[in-house]
Design an enzyme around this catalytic site. Structure first.
Site, PDB file in Angstrom:
ATOM      1  N   ASP A  25      50.066 117.195 177.004  1.00  0.00           N
ATOM      2  CA  ASP A  25      49.904 118.522 176.375  1.00  0.00           C
ATOM      3  C   ASP A  25      51.155 119.086 175.690  1.00  0.00           C
ATOM      4  O   ASP A  25      51.447 120.296 175.798  1.00  0.00           O
ATOM      5  CB  ASP A  25      49.416 119.542 177.419  1.00  0.00           C
ATOM      6  N   LYS A 130      41.240 116.958 176.464  1.00  0.00           N
ATOM      7  CA  LYS A 130      40.716 117.214 177.818  1.00  0.00           C
ATOM      8  C   LYS A 130      40.381 118.698 177.977  1.00  0.00           C
ATOM      9  O   LYS A 130      41.185 119.558 177.630  1.00  0.00           O
ATOM     10  CB  LYS A 130      41.736 116.759 178.872  1.00  0.00           C
ATOM     11  N   VAL A 158      53.979 118.911 179.772  1.00  0.00           N
ATOM     12  CA  VAL A 158      53.935 120.288 180.302  1.00  0.00           C
ATOM     13  C   VAL A 158      52.518 120.653 180.712  1.00  0.00           C
ATOM     14  O   VAL A 158      51.552 120.094 180.209  1.00  0.00           O
ATOM     15  CB  VAL A 158      54.438 121.283 179.245  1.00  0.00           C
ATOM     16  N   CYS A 163      49.076 121.020 184.383  1.00  0.00           N
ATOM     17  CA  CYS A 163      48.380 119.829 183.886  1.00  0.00           C
ATOM     18  C   CYS A 163      49.047 118.522 184.279  1.00  0.00           C
ATOM     19  O   CYS A 163      48.374 117.508 184.489  1.00  0.00           O
ATOM     20  CB  CYS A 163      48.208 119.932 182.380  1.00  0.00           C
TER      21      CYS A 163
END
Ligand code: C5J
Length: 222
Positions: A25, A130, A158, A163
């Site tokens: 991410d 996701k 991150v 996550c």
């Protein structure tokens, strides 16, 4: 085999042929000034500071011919994969799907949902969109890793306690050996990052291992 002797809580060994780097991410809305993360009152400079190390890590893995996988937390434009419990929680100024400073917040294809240009995926690298915090939930990641014969994962990205940690826990439960690169992950909350590193490697690597990028690099060159 590559032996990261300095890893904690004890040395971590991996075969690059059966290992993938998973970069979680690293998206504009979380990292860039003026994005969604900043509108929530977060100091995004903390996250921005790891970009050079993540870039070095990706470069090293690519140079060594190791698989590199990227994830993005985002939802379909019709929000059909966004549970009301996730959209409606709390009283934020902006909710997922609302128009934010970089387009609709956490919606696939919007500017803010894109991976920052410095870490852009290259041809042949898997990008997983996701809808959850964990990259295994409602995605093809598990099937892809099984197909490629991957048994170990190296993690960056991150945020450390959300996550990244969720995905490491999912991976650990699925039988993967997991190494988290300490200076290639970050949180808006320093105490949460520190606690996550501790809990990952506690009780004999109950979730996995941690190491600095320089320790991984040294292990590869030794
Ligand atoms: C991630 C979040 N990527 N903190 N998302 O950690 O909501």
């Amino acid at each position: 085999m590559v032996h990261v002797d300095a890893a904690l809580p004890f040395p971590f060994a991996f075969d690059p042929a059966t290992t993938a780097l998973v970069v979680i991410d690293m998206q504009r809305d979380f990292i860039e000034p003026g994005g969604f993360g900043e509108t929530l009152g977060n100091d995004v400079s903390r996250l921005h500071a790891i970009v050079p190390t993540v870039a070095d890590l990706i470069r090293l893995c690519r140079d060594k011919g190791m698989a590199v996988i990227h994830t993005r937390e985002c939802h379909r434009p019709d929000l059909s994969d966004l549970p009301p419990a996730k959209r409606n929680r709390g009283t934020p100024a902006l909710r997922i799907g609302d128009a934010g400073p970089m387009g609709r917040v956490l919606v696939a294809g919007e500017e803010g949902a894109k991976i920052i240009p410095q870490l852009a995926p290259i041809d042949g690298e898997l990008v997983i969109d996701k809808p959850g915090k964990g990259a295994f939930y409602a995605t093809s990641l598990a099937d892809h890793l099984a197909q490629e014969g991957i048994s170990s994962l190296i993690f960056a990205g991150v945020t450390t306690e959300v996550c990244v940690q969720t995905t490491m826990r999912e991976a650990n439960d699925r039988g993967f050996d997991c190494l988290l690169i300490e200076d290639a992950t970050e949180s808006y909350f320093p105490a949460f990052k520190a606690a996550t590193l501790e809990m990952v490697r506690a009780q004999g690597a109950i979730i996995g291992w941690t190491a600095l990028f320089s320790q991984l690099e040294k292990a590869w060159h030794d």
